[in-house]
Design an enzyme around this catalytic site. Structure first.
Site, PDB file in Angstrom:
ATOM      1  N   HIS A   1      62.607  48.482  43.999  1.00 52.38           N
ATOM      2  CA  HIS A   1      63.467  49.517  43.404  1.00 52.38           C
ATOM      3  C   HIS A   1      63.976  49.066  42.058  1.00 52.38           C
ATOM      4  CE1 HIS A   1      65.900  46.939  46.042  1.00 52.38           C
ATOM      5  NE2 HIS A   1      66.874  47.074  45.163  1.00 52.38           N
ATOM      6  N   MET A   2      64.104  50.048  41.182  1.00 48.77           N
ATOM      7  CA  MET A   2      64.626  49.844  39.844  1.00 48.77           C
ATOM      8  C   MET A   2      66.024  50.451  39.834  1.00 48.77           C
ATOM      9  SD  MET A   2      62.683  51.554  36.641  1.00 48.77           S
ATOM     10  CE  MET A   2      61.363  50.441  36.264  1.00 48.77           C
ATOM     11  N   HIS A   3      67.025  49.641  39.461  1.00 42.05           N
ATOM     12  CA  HIS A   3      68.374  50.181  39.289  1.00 42.05           C
ATOM     13  C   HIS A   3      68.465  50.747  37.873  1.00 42.05           C
ATOM     14  CE1 HIS A   3      70.375  47.867  42.691  1.00 42.05           C
ATOM     15  NE2 HIS A   3      69.279  47.144  42.524  1.00 42.05           N
TER      16      HIS A   3
ATOM     17  N   ASN B   1      65.824  43.404  41.016  1.00 45.19           N
ATOM     18  CA  ASN B   1      66.129  42.125  41.637  1.00 45.19           C
ATOM     19  C   ASN B   1      64.949  41.678  42.481  1.00 45.19           C
ATOM     20  OD1 ASN B   1      68.801  41.942  40.643  1.00 45.19           O
ATOM     21  ND2 ASN B   1      69.479  43.396  42.197  1.00 45.19           N
TER      22      ASN B   1
ATOM     23  N   GLU C   1      68.616  42.892  48.311  1.00 40.33           N
ATOM     24  CA  GLU C   1      69.060  43.221  49.674  1.00 40.33           C
ATOM     25  C   GLU C   1      68.033  44.058  50.425  1.00 40.33           C
ATOM     26  OE1 GLU C   1      72.740  45.281  49.165  1.00 40.33           O
ATOM     27  OE2 GLU C   1      73.842  43.458  48.614  1.00 40.33           O
ATOM     28  N   VAL C   2      67.387  44.970  49.709  1.00 44.26           N
ATOM     29  CA  VAL C   2      66.434  45.885  50.349  1.00 44.26           C
ATOM     30  C   VAL C   2      65.032  45.544  49.859  1.00 44.26           C
ATOM     31  CG1 VAL C   2      65.777  48.293  50.702  1.00 44.26           C
ATOM     32  CG2 VAL C   2      68.211  47.699  50.464  1.00 44.26           C
TER      33      VAL C   2
ATOM     34  N   ILE D   1      74.438  54.113  46.831  1.00 43.14           N
ATOM     35  CA  ILE D   1      75.572  54.374  47.719  1.00 43.14           C
ATOM     36  C   ILE D   1      76.806  53.549  47.317  1.00 43.14           C
ATOM     37  CG2 ILE D   1      75.167  52.611  49.503  1.00 43.14           C
ATOM     38  CD1 ILE D   1      75.370  54.882  51.575  1.00 43.14           C
TER      39      ILE D   1
HETATM   40  P1  AMP Z   1      69.219  45.182  45.703  1.00 43.65           P
HETATM   41  O1  AMP Z   1      70.411  44.269  45.841  1.00 43.65           O
HETATM   42  O2  AMP Z   1      68.575  45.107  44.354  1.00 43.65           O
HETATM   43  O3  AMP Z   1      68.255  45.037  46.850  1.00 43.65           O
HETATM   44  O4  AMP Z   1      69.820  46.650  45.761  1.00 43.65           O
HETATM   45  C1  AMP Z   1      69.875  47.439  46.913  1.00 43.65           C
HETATM   46  C2  AMP Z   1      70.748  48.614  46.583  1.00 43.65           C
HETATM   47  O5  AMP Z   1      70.558  49.622  47.555  1.00 43.65           O
HETATM   48  C3  AMP Z   1      72.250  48.299  46.557  1.00 43.65           C
HETATM   49  O6  AMP Z   1      72.768  48.589  45.254  1.00 43.65           O
HETATM   50  C4  AMP Z   1      72.832  49.218  47.625  1.00 43.65           C
HETATM   51  O7  AMP Z   1      74.095  49.738  47.294  1.00 43.65           O
HETATM   52  C5  AMP Z   1      71.772  50.305  47.714  1.00 43.65           C
HETATM   53  N1  AMP Z   1      71.687  51.025  48.987  1.00 43.65           N
HETATM   54  C6  AMP Z   1      71.567  50.484  50.225  1.00 43.65           C
HETATM   55  N2  AMP Z   1      71.482  51.458  51.153  1.00 43.65           N
HETATM   56  C7  AMP Z   1      71.519  52.632  50.484  1.00 43.65           C
HETATM   57  C8  AMP Z   1      71.477  54.012  50.878  1.00 43.65           C
HETATM   58  N3  AMP Z   1      71.351  54.361  52.158  1.00 43.65           N
HETATM   59  N4  AMP Z   1      71.565  54.954  49.917  1.00 43.65           N
HETATM   60  C9  AMP Z   1      71.683  54.611  48.622  1.00 43.65           C
HETATM   61  N5  AMP Z   1      71.720  53.339  48.183  1.00 43.65           N
HETATM   62  C10 AMP Z   1      71.656  52.357  49.103  1.00 43.65           C
END
Ligand code: AMP
Length: 115
Positions: A101-103, A88, A96-97, A31
């Site tokens: 997850h893999m970016h 991360n 953050e989440v 996002i």
């Molecule tokens: P991290 O900092 O590695 O936990 O990355 C979490 C990522 O999730 C960030 O790059 C956010 O921009 C992304 N993110 C959070 N909420 C959403 C959402 N609803 N849809 C798509 N990406 C999201």
């Protein structure tokens, strides 16, 4: 359990721009993109972070995530030019989440070292 926003994306309770889906993995556009192509590749089961991974249990799931990354990179025509995969883990990495997850980042020249 549905404990993070990514669980709600998996269950389709909240929308996302999905680019890939299999029985085990979902991938959707970030996002807040940090590159022209920025996709998040997640397992459909809840694994909070890297330190919760057990090789004996999750090996095939991790392989599925890398297969998805390669398929998406080809689909988005960045397999040849190159791309970066980032995971991360925890506070210092800025996670953050807490759903693994893999970016997948691509479409521009990356810098090193990362910030
Ligand atoms: P991290 O900092 O590695 O936990 O990355 C979490 C990522 O999730 C960030 O790059 C956010 O921009 C992304 N993110 C959070 N909420 C959403 C959402 N609803 N849809 C798509 N990406 C999201």
């Amino acid at each position: 359990m549905g404990s993070t926003i990514f669980s709600k994306i998996i269950s389709k309770e909240i929308p996302a721009n999905i680019v890939f889906e299999s029985d085990t993995v979902l991938a959707f556009k970030d996002i807040n993109p940090q590159a022209p192509i920025h996709i998040l590749i997640i397992p459909k089961i809840e694994i909070p972070t890297i330190t919760d991974i057990k090789g004996s249990e999750h090996a095939s799931l991790l392989a599925d995530m890398f297969d998805a990354a390669n398929q998406i990179a080809k689909q988005m025509e960045i397999a040849e030019s190159g791309f970066r995969l980032v995971l991360n883990c925890g506070r210092d990495a800025g996670q953050e989440v807490y759903h693994l997850h893999m970016h997948l980042l691509g479409g521009r020249q990356m810098k090193w070292p990362p910030g």
